[in-house]
Enzyme design. Structure first.
Site: not given
Ligand code: AMP
Length: 251
Positions: A28-29, A31, A35, A59, A145, A147, A151, A184
Site C-alpha cells: 500500500m506504499g 515503503l 517492504h 480493507q 510479510g 508482520k 493476513q 507505515s
Molecule cells: P502494507 O503496505 O502494509 O500493505 O504491506 C505490504 C506487505 O509488506 C505485506 O505483505 C506486509 O506484511 C509486508 N510488511 C509490512 N511491514 C513489514 C515488516 N516490518 N516486515 C516485513 N514485512 C512487512
C-alpha cells in the site's frame, strides 16, 4: 522501471513479459525497509519483479484511517527504481473496483478472529484485492510479510482453496533497532508513543502467558484489542492513541 497507472496498459505489458519466474510484491506504499526486504527476496528469487502500490479502500473499516494513510508515491518510486524493480502497478480504485466491489472473496472462520473481530470486513477487503491483483499480475511467486501474520495465513489458505497457480512466500518481520515492527503507521506516533511502542514486541516475547502480556501492555498505557497464543505464535493488536499496532512472535 516501467510504471503503470492504467490497468489496460498494464495488461498489454504483462503479456509481453518473458523473463520467468515472475515475482510480485503487493503493497500500500509509504515503503520502508520491511517492504524493501520483500522486494529484495523477490529480486533474488525471480527474473522479473513487479510491485504494486494500491491503498485498498475495501480493507479500511475506519474511513479516518484510510484518509490518514500516508501517500509518498514519488519517494516510493525512487526506492523501487533503486531496488531494480522491473515494473510498478499503481492502479486507481475505480479501475480495480470497476464493479463497485459487487464481487468479493469472503472467508467465514479465521477472518472473524483476532484482527477480524475488531475490524469488520477487513479481511474480505484484503482477500478480494489480493485475488484481483494476483489475477492481474499472474505471478509465479508472491511475497507477504509475517508482520501481518493472520493476513499471510488467510492468503495462503485462499490460494490453496481456489487452486491458484501461485507460490505464496513468507518473509520475516523487519524491525527497528528497539524491536518495533516497521509499519507505515509508525509515522503517526508522537515522540512519547514511539518510545512506548517498542514495549509491544518486548512484552510479547518476554511474558510467560498471553494473559500476562495483556496485563503488562495495559500497565504501559496500551489499549489492547487482543493478545492470543495460536499454535506456535503469540499475536497481538494494541493501540496508542489513534494508532493501532500489530505484532506477533514465535513462542
Ligand atoms: P502494507 O503496505 O502494509 O500493505 O504491506 C505490504 C506487505 O509488506 C505485506 O505483505 C506486509 O506484511 C509486508 N510488511 C509490512 N511491514 C513489514 C515488516 N516490518 N516486515 C516485513 N514485512 C512487512
Amino acid at each position: 522501471m516501467r510504471v503503470f497507472t492504467d490497468i489496460d496498459e498494464w495488461q498489454v505489458y504483462r503479456d509481453t513479459v518473458q523473463q520467468r519466474p515472475l515475482g510480485f510484491v503487493p503493497t500500500m506504499g509509504a515503503l520502508h525497509q520491511g517492504h524493501l526486504a520483500l522486494v529484495d527476496a523477490c529480486r533474488r528469487q525471480n527474473a522479473t519483479t513487479v510491485v504494486s502500490i494500491f491503498v485498498n479502500p475495501a480493507q479500511f473499516d475506519d474511513q479516518g484511517d484510510l484518509k490518514a494513510y500516508p501517500d509518498h508515491h514519488e519517494k516510493d518510486l525512487k526506492n523501487l527504481e533503486d531496488a531494480a524493480v522491473d515494473a510498478v502497478l499503481l492502479p486507481s480504485a475505480s479501475q480495480v473496483y470497476a464493479d463497485n466491489y459487487r464481487f468479493r472473496v469472503s472467508e467465514s472462520e479465521f477472518s472473524q478472529q483476532l484482527c477480524g473481530a475488531h475490524r469488520p470486513g477487513h479481511f474480505d477487503g484484503v482477500l478480494t484485492v489480493v485475488m484481483r491483483l494476483l489475477n492481474l499480475v499472474r505471478p509465479d511467486n508472491a511475497y507477504f510479510g509475517e508482520k501481518d501474520y493472520q493476513q499471510l495465513q488467510l492468503i495462503r489458505d485462499m490460494a490453496k482453496a481456489f487452486f491458484m497457480p501461485v507460490n505464496i512466500v513468507a518473509c520475516e518481520t523487519v524491525r527497528e533497532a528497539d524491536g518495533l515492527a516497521m509499519s507505515s503507521r509508525n509515522q503517526r506516533l508522537d515522540k512519547q508513543q514511539r518510545e512506548t511502542a517498542a514495549a509491544l514486541y518486548a512484552t510479547l516475547k518476554q511474558s510467560r502467558t498471553a494473559r500476562q502480556a495483556r496485563e503488562t501492555l495495559l500497565e504501559q498505557g496500551f489499549q489492547v484489542d487482543y493478545v492470543e497464543d495460536l499454535a506456535d505464535r503469540r499475536l497481538a493488536a494494541a493501540r496508542l492513541g489513534d494508532t493501532r499496532l500489530i505484532d506477533n512472535v514465535r513462542i
